[in-house]
Design a protein around this motif. Structure first.
Motif, PDB file in Angstrom:
ATOM      1  N   UNK A  53       0.836  -1.129  -0.040  1.00 28.02           N
ATOM      2  CA  UNK A  53      -0.008  -0.223  -0.018  1.00 28.02           C
ATOM      3  C   UNK A  53       0.712   1.134  -0.071  1.00 28.02           C
ATOM      4  N   UNK A  54       0.663   2.316  -0.972  1.00 32.58           N
ATOM      5  CA  UNK A  54       1.593   3.448  -1.126  1.00 32.58           C
ATOM      6  C   UNK A  54       0.622   4.764  -0.573  1.00 32.58           C
ATOM      7  N   UNK A  55      -0.681   4.551  -0.298  1.00 33.68           N
ATOM      8  CA  UNK A  55      -1.304   5.411   0.115  1.00 33.68           C
ATOM      9  C   UNK A  55      -2.846   5.110   0.584  1.00 33.68           C
ATOM     10  N   UNK A  56      -3.720   5.615   1.203  1.00 36.88           N
ATOM     11  CA  UNK A  56      -4.881   4.817   1.486  1.00 36.88           C
ATOM     12  C   UNK A  56      -5.667   4.457   0.226  1.00 36.88           C
ATOM     13  N   UNK A  57      -6.026   3.169   0.062  1.00 37.29           N
ATOM     14  CA  UNK A  57      -6.718   2.618  -0.956  1.00 37.29           C
ATOM     15  C   UNK A  57      -6.026   2.417  -2.094  1.00 37.29           C
ATOM     16  N   UNK A  58      -4.777   2.761  -2.320  1.00 34.20           N
ATOM     17  CA  UNK A  58      -3.988   2.515  -3.473  1.00 34.20           C
ATOM     18  C   UNK A  58      -2.751   1.528  -3.134  1.00 34.20           C
ATOM     19  N   UNK A  59      -2.760   0.273  -3.821  1.00 32.21           N
ATOM     20  CA  UNK A  59      -1.956  -0.922  -3.722  1.00 32.21           C
ATOM     21  C   UNK A  59      -1.232  -0.945  -4.964  1.00 32.21           C
ATOM     22  N   UNK A  60      -0.108  -1.226  -4.884  1.00 24.88           N
ATOM     23  CA  UNK A  60       0.638  -1.409  -6.094  1.00 24.88           C
ATOM     24  C   UNK A  60       1.681  -2.633  -5.942  1.00 24.88           C
ATOM     25  N   UNK A  61       2.098  -3.197  -7.132  1.00 30.68           N
ATOM     26  CA  UNK A  61       3.031  -4.531  -7.216  1.00 30.68           C
ATOM     27  C   UNK A  61       4.140  -4.077  -6.420  1.00 30.68           C
ATOM     28  N   UNK A  62       4.476  -4.982  -5.607  1.00 28.20           N
ATOM     29  CA  UNK A  62       6.003  -5.020  -4.972  1.00 28.20           C
ATOM     30  C   UNK A  62       7.019  -4.413  -5.675  1.00 28.20           C
ATOM     31  N   UNK A  63       7.250  -4.795  -6.925  1.00 28.74           N
ATOM     32  CA  UNK A  63       8.654  -4.901  -7.735  1.00 28.74           C
ATOM     33  C   UNK A  63       8.317  -3.228  -8.599  1.00 28.74           C
ATOM     34  N   UNK A  64       7.160  -2.581  -8.519  1.00 33.52           N
ATOM     35  CA  UNK A  64       6.840  -1.438  -9.180  1.00 33.52           C
ATOM     36  C   UNK A  64       7.561  -0.190  -8.467  1.00 33.52           C
ATOM     37  N   UNK A  65       8.021   0.641  -9.419  1.00 32.51           N
ATOM     38  CA  UNK A  65       8.518   2.000  -8.628  1.00 32.51           C
ATOM     39  C   UNK A  65       7.435   2.961  -8.751  1.00 32.51           C
ATOM     40  N   UNK A  66       7.251   3.556  -7.701  1.00 33.85           N
ATOM     41  CA  UNK A  66       6.271   4.877  -7.315  1.00 33.85           C
ATOM     42  C   UNK A  66       7.173   5.927  -6.871  1.00 33.85           C
ATOM     43  N   UNK A  67       7.140   7.015  -7.902  1.00 39.23           N
ATOM     44  CA  UNK A  67       7.950   8.217  -7.742  1.00 39.23           C
ATOM     45  C   UNK A  67       7.170   8.821  -6.656  1.00 39.23           C
ATOM     46  N   UNK A  68       7.765   9.819  -5.901  1.00 43.88           N
ATOM     47  CA  UNK A  68       7.098  10.724  -4.866  1.00 43.88           C
ATOM     48  C   UNK A  68       8.131  12.005  -4.882  1.00 43.88           C
TER      49      UNK A  68
END
Length: 182
Positions: A53-68
């Motif tokens: 989970x990267x934000x409330x209600x938003x989950x991503x695949x573990x191997x994916x890069x999420x930029x902040x």
């Protein structure tokens, strides 16, 4: 693919086990509620391992890069000019410029300050100011609620990285936004 393999493996183990098997007409023994609950719990733990989970209600695949980082927007003076992929920039479309994402990538951009999200298509290169990770079109910036400040702290998540439940949660919004990228 790994998830599918793991599910097949788990299902095979469950069907082959006397204590934890599903009633699919393959076995005569009736299953208790506890056995089915244990199976569901094991299955949900397996599914949870594949996403974060990267934000409330938003989950991503573990191997994916999420930029902040910081997003900005560009508008008027670029309207009508060519973008990096050859399109004509339209400040009323939901598009973006990124230095790192491939052209044509659809991303979910989440404003961390107010929780608003938008889906944009990367069609240009930029931003050219240090410390910024994405430049949004004027229309996208307006929908994210960042017009007055000009910048906002955001998360940039490629759509291909979203977990199925996150895609389902934002499905209507994603479809409408994608229609507004052309």
């Amino acid at each position: 693919m790994k998830l599918l393999t793991a599910l097949i493996l788990l299902l095979g183990v469950a069907l082959g086990s006397e204590e934890l098997s599903l009633e699919l007409g393959l076995k005569k023994k009736r299953k208790t509620l506890v056995e089915l609950r244990e199976f569901r719990q094991a299955l949900s733990e397996l599914l949870r391992e594949e996403f974060r989970e990267v934000a409330p209600g938003i989950k991503v695949k573990k191997d994916c890069k999420v930029e902040r980082g910081i997003a900005s927007w560009y508008g008027g003076r670029f309207h009508g000019r060519k973008t990096a992929n050859g399109e004509i920039y339209d400040l009323f479309k939901f598009t973006a410029a990124s230095r790192t994402l491939p052209l044509g990538t659809y991303v979910l951009v989440r404003n961390e300050e107010n929780g608003k999200v938008i889906t944009v298509r990367v069609n240009d290169r930029g931003p050219y100011i240090d410390g910024r990770i994405i430049d949004l079109s004027q229309a996208a910036a307006y929908k994210l609620g960042m017009m007055l400040d000009g910048v906002a702290m955001v998360q940039v998540i490629p759509l291909r990285c979203l977990a199925p439940e996150s895609l389902t949660r934002y499905y209507d919004s994603i479809i409408i936004d994608i229609a507004n990228t052309y």
